[in-house]
Scaffold this active site. Sequence first.
Site, PDB file in Angstrom:
ATOM      1  N   LYS A  22     -95.021  98.820 -33.408  1.00  0.00           N
ATOM      2  CA  LYS A  22     -95.422  98.300 -32.090  1.00  0.00           C
ATOM      3  C   LYS A  22     -96.773  98.864 -31.682  1.00  0.00           C
ATOM      4  CE  LYS A  22     -93.723 100.494 -28.317  1.00  0.00           C
ATOM      5  NZ  LYS A  22     -94.684 101.033 -27.346  1.00  0.00           N
ATOM      6  N   ASN A  23     -96.947 100.181 -31.847  1.00  0.00           N
ATOM      7  CA  ASN A  23     -98.158 100.825 -31.348  1.00  0.00           C
ATOM      8  C   ASN A  23     -99.381 100.581 -32.222  1.00  0.00           C
ATOM      9  OD1 ASN A  23     -96.779 101.637 -29.142  1.00  0.00           O
ATOM     10  ND2 ASN A  23     -96.499 103.768 -29.800  1.00  0.00           N
ATOM     11  N   CYS A 137     -96.760 106.156 -14.806  1.00  0.00           N
ATOM     12  CA  CYS A 137     -95.593 105.481 -15.361  1.00  0.00           C
ATOM     13  C   CYS A 137     -94.482 106.504 -15.514  1.00  0.00           C
ATOM     14  CB  CYS A 137     -95.913 104.817 -16.691  1.00  0.00           C
ATOM     15  SG  CYS A 137     -96.142 105.980 -18.015  1.00  0.00           S
ATOM     16  N   ARG A 142    -100.740 109.675 -16.766  1.00  0.00           N
ATOM     17  CA  ARG A 142    -101.455 108.904 -17.787  1.00  0.00           C
ATOM     18  C   ARG A 142    -102.741 108.231 -17.302  1.00  0.00           C
ATOM     19  NH1 ARG A 142     -97.268 105.464 -21.228  1.00  0.00           N
ATOM     20  NH2 ARG A 142     -98.821 105.642 -22.845  1.00  0.00           N
ATOM     21  N   ASP A 327     -93.154 110.608 -29.344  1.00  0.00           N
ATOM     22  CA  ASP A 327     -92.288 109.424 -29.304  1.00  0.00           C
ATOM     23  C   ASP A 327     -90.963 109.633 -30.040  1.00  0.00           C
ATOM     24  OD1 ASP A 327     -94.230 108.196 -27.835  1.00  0.00           O
ATOM     25  OD2 ASP A 327     -94.984 106.926 -29.448  1.00  0.00           O
ATOM     26  N   ARG A 419     -88.294  96.701 -25.350  1.00  0.00           N
ATOM     27  CA  ARG A 419     -89.763  96.805 -25.402  1.00  0.00           C
ATOM     28  C   ARG A 419     -90.221  97.317 -26.760  1.00  0.00           C
ATOM     29  NH1 ARG A 419     -92.574  99.640 -20.380  1.00  0.00           N
ATOM     30  NH2 ARG A 419     -94.284  99.147 -21.790  1.00  0.00           N
TER      31      ARG A 419
END
Length: 440
Positions: A22-23, A137, A142, A327, A419
């Site tokens: 995803k990233n 968030c 951030r 993560d 997500r």
Amino acid sequence: MDRLRIAGGKRLVGEIPIGGAKNAALPLMAASLLTDQELTLRHVPRLADIDTMTNLLVQHGVTITLVGANGKNGNGHAKGDERRANGGGVTMRLKADDVGSTTAPYDLVRKMRASVLVLGPLVARHGQARVSLPGGCAIGTRPIDLHLKGLQELGAEVVLEGGYVTARAPHGLTGARIVFPQVSVGATENLLMAASLARGETVLVNAAREPEVADLARCLVAMGAEIEGIGTDQIVVRGVDRLHAAEHQIVPDRIEAGTFAIAAAITGGDIELLGMDLALMEAPAKTLGEAGVAMSGTERGIRVAAGNRRPAGVDVMTEPFPGFPTDLQAQMMALMTVSEGAAMITETIFENRFMHVPELCRMGANINVHGSSAMVRGVASLTGAPVMATDLRASVSLVLAGLAARGETTVNRIYHLDRGYERVEEKLAACGADIERVRD
Ligand code: EPZ
């Protein structure tokens, strides 16, 4: 709102195909804005964040089409077998030959911070961009100051107004030496893209070395960019006038792979992660090894085999790549809750990334947080409970805990999971987990 219901205690055995990261996919999609020719991305995961980036790019004027996993069926849906074989991804073609709007609106940016990745490409190619400031968030404040300062160093004029940042460089950007005071994945990516079309040479010092940054750089090279030092903390970019069409296969998702490795570990299981490369996961593999979980390279990917005892307690500190990834911190903490011994888990990247702690405690975990560290004292077993979390990785850590817990766990608000994990319940169920999605 969908929920996941898990009956814990099943040992997971089998194989799990790992999707594209995803990233990596998000910045790669933004890179399509750098050229009027077609960019083809393979192994794009089917995730809510990818849909958000798609909506953002489409409103900028990018044409996006999906084809089957190996490009054969052009109806936007991959056939089941093809999707399973590559972890579920599809091929995406993006063409930014008619960019009408250079504004990224609040409604989309607020949904996903990675939207700020359109800033660099838009200023570099169109001379201006207006992007909503993302704000804080769930995992921390951030800021994006490093993105903005870097663009200013490349000659852009940056103004903050009405919740938006406007960057202008009507005569183009100019290469510069940019020293990052701290490692930032997103700022490195934004500036890498911007510098590809700047006049002259840009040097990014203290650049992020994450495999997803290197993947972006490799794709930019395929598009005609001149980049040296890929995968190191000093990246040199010699700007070119224009970029062109390219085809690129997205690097496998090391965080998805690490999550499933921990699923094997926490259930005493044995799983092969198909398509994953151990070289991208040295730090998690080392940490899991110390806990008694063996990870080894195979012809098809990585085998993860838990020992026949409870995992040993291991201290973990999150760091930029090649260190232990933030993560995977929540997932590792879930594993440590059932360790023999204790583990000190220290989060150094984000200031508020322990939202999973109270929920894990509701399942019987023994965790005390002191500032940026959590002391986890292993317990013999967890018990199922209704739980929820407000962040992707925190949510998946509760799924992992549920797999190990006695009794039933319901993980609520799983749109966070959607997500970043494609078909998580199907992949786990295929290895023997008793897990189902309950649709309301
Ligand atoms: C990327 O976020 C990932 N997101 C995150 O993935 C990941 O946790 C993070 O990198 C760290 O590895 C994507 O790639 C889309 P950073 P990013 O800029 O780029 C501070 C997930 O679960 N900072 O490397 O936003 C920042 O606040 C997620 O998939 C500034 O101070 O992360 C943080 O403390 C969530 N100013 C640190 O740097 C800036 O201008 C690292 O952030 C930029 C960052």
